[in-house]
Design a protein around this motif. Structure first.
Motif, PDB file in Angstrom:
ATOM      1  N   UNK A  79       0.815  -1.220   0.000  1.00  0.00           N
ATOM      2  CA  UNK A  79       0.000   0.000   0.000  1.00  0.00           C
ATOM      3  C   UNK A  79       0.847   1.267   0.000  1.00  0.00           C
ATOM      4  N   UNK A  80       2.082   1.159   0.482  1.00  0.00           N
ATOM      5  CA  UNK A  80       2.876   2.381   0.635  1.00  0.00           C
ATOM      6  C   UNK A  80       3.453   2.845  -0.702  1.00  0.00           C
ATOM      7  N   UNK A  81       3.111   4.079  -1.092  1.00  0.00           N
ATOM      8  CA  UNK A  81       3.593   4.652  -2.350  1.00  0.00           C
ATOM      9  C   UNK A  81       4.082   6.076  -2.137  1.00  0.00           C
ATOM     10  N   UNK A  82       4.383   6.415  -0.902  1.00  0.00           N
ATOM     11  CA  UNK A  82       4.801   7.771  -0.590  1.00  0.00           C
ATOM     12  C   UNK A  82       6.307   7.919  -0.519  1.00  0.00           C
ATOM     13  N   UNK A  83       6.731   9.025   0.114  1.00  0.00           N
ATOM     14  CA  UNK A  83       8.158   9.284   0.332  1.00  0.00           C
ATOM     15  C   UNK A  83       8.539   8.761   1.710  1.00  0.00           C
ATOM     16  N   UNK A  84       9.552   7.920   1.763  1.00  0.00           N
ATOM     17  CA  UNK A  84      10.024   7.362   3.027  1.00  0.00           C
ATOM     18  C   UNK A  84      11.366   8.004   3.388  1.00  0.00           C
TER      19      UNK A  84
END
Length: 400
Positions: free
Chosen positions: A150-155
């Motif tokens: 689910x994670x598609x952001x900036x880490x």
């Protein structure tokens, strides 16, 4: 038909507080006394006592002692209500939110203490989800996000080099990761919410100053050949909503607590890290970064500052040229090192490893201004506050 004598005995027993059918005081009948028979509902005698007065006295005494303990916590220890502590359940709550976040932060305690979430939000309009954990290998958390479809952001991956490149083990965050699925159950969430509510009003509930933790600290190596509680890391932080950590102000102003906090790091002395271990860490990091990017996300590494007294030992264990520099090349990733930020030089690190509360805002300001240059995912707001510098976080003067 019961006789007047048996009535009289029953009445006498009632006056004495002994109900009919009760066993003599001190005796309880069990199933072993009644072989082949169902176990009866246990009964016990209740002596006549001034229960109401005793209850009022117990309530008053408990209230008085609780008030005294709360007064001691606030006045003598320096704790405060609203310091709501952290827990595996609180991290699990943040981790679930991070799956759909624009920006999430992982790593060890340095990026956790040294990021001022309010400052970040004022500058970019985005409030990152704080998912770092004290004493935890940031690489394990990076891989945790790599496994999250689910994670598609900036880490943002923060690191203390010796923690990120540790040969094995996750650290304190191991149980956090292991119990993640369990910690969204109603029983866990109810406990989390109740604990937070109480800690908003009661300072003495601080987990670092429970009597069971506090009392052993007076053992300063009394027992030869055993680990002393004096060697442990004591309370150095406060935690506020959103898992916003800050340096506890007593570490800045109390010479004894500051000295102990510095001692507890043992200089960050580690044996030199074999190059093959560093290579393996870089390889695994590169794979995690690749997987996050494959579904539209991105990763940027951040290395917060440490004091020269620690930095010299960190460099002996893992030189920047072997660790940090090769990590960015091997993972084909961008990074922000405190050494490269002019505004982040000579900031206040009261216990050598983490920034003071005011300096956390200065460092956040410095690295976010660099961050918006490295990624199109974040923009500096037109009404962003002016830059901060070292003069904005002058050190607090120690007491005594």
């Amino acid at each position: 038909m019961p006789s007047s004598i048996s009535h009289s005995k029953a009445r006498d027993a009632e006056v004495r507080g002994v109900r009919e059918g009760a066993l003599p005081a001190g005796l309880r009948q069990t199933a072993s006394h009644r072989p082949g028979q169902a176990q009866p509902v246990p009964t016990r005698d209740i002596p006549l006592r001034p229960w109401v007065k005793m209850g009022v006295f117990a309530f008053a005494a408990t209230t008085l002692m609780t008030a005294a303990w709360e007064w001691n916590a606030r006045t003598n220890i320096g704790l405060r209500a609203g310091d709501i502590d952290d827990s595996p359940q609180a991290w699990a709550e943040a981790r679930r939110a991070a799956s759909s976040a624009e920006v999430a932060i992982v790593g060890d305690s340095r990026i956790l203490f040294d990021t001022d979430l309010d400052r970040f939000e004022k500058m970019t309009g985005v409030r990152p989800v704080q998912a770092a954990i004290v004493g935890t290998n940031g690489r394990a958390l990076l891989e945790n996000f790599a496994n999250d479809a689910k994670f598609k952001g900036l880490l943002i991956v923060g690191m203390a080099d010796t923690s990120y490149f540790r040969p094995q083990g996750v650290g304190i965050g191991g149980p956090y990761l292991k119990s993640f699925n369990k910690n969204d159950k109603p029983s866990q969430l109810t406990g989390l919410w109740l604990d937070r509510w109480l800690q908003n009003y009661l300072a003495f509930m601080d987990s670092d100053y429970r009597l069971s933790r506090w009392a052993p600290r007076f053992d300063n190596g009394w027992r030869k050949g055993t680990d002393s509680p004096y060697d442990d890391v004591w309370k150095i932080s406060e935690t506020f909503p959103g898992r916003q950590y800050f340096m506890w102000d007593r570490i800045e102003t109390d010479p004894y607590l500051q000295g102990h906090a510095r001692y507890a790091w043992h200089g960050f002395k580690r044996p030199p890290l074999p190059r093959a271990v560093a290579d393996k860490v870089i390889e695994r990091s590169a794979e995690a970064v690749r997987r996050i990017r494959a579904r539209g996300g991105d990763v940027i590494f951040v290395r917060p500052p440490s004091a020269p007294a620690l930095r010299v030992n960190e460099e002996k264990s893992l030189p920047r040229s072997v660790g940090w520099d090769r990590l960015l090349v091997g993972a084909n990733a961008k990074g922000i090192h405190a050494d490269d930020l002019p505004q982040a030089q000579k900031l206040v690190l009261p216990e050598l490893s983490h920034l003071s509360r005011k300096c956390a805002a200065v460092f956040t300001d410095a690295y976010v201004r660099r961050l918006v240059e490295l990624t199109p995912r974040l923009k500096l707001r037109a009404d962003a506050p002016p830059p901060l510098g070292r003069t904005d976080c002058a050190p607090a003067l120690p007491k005594g």
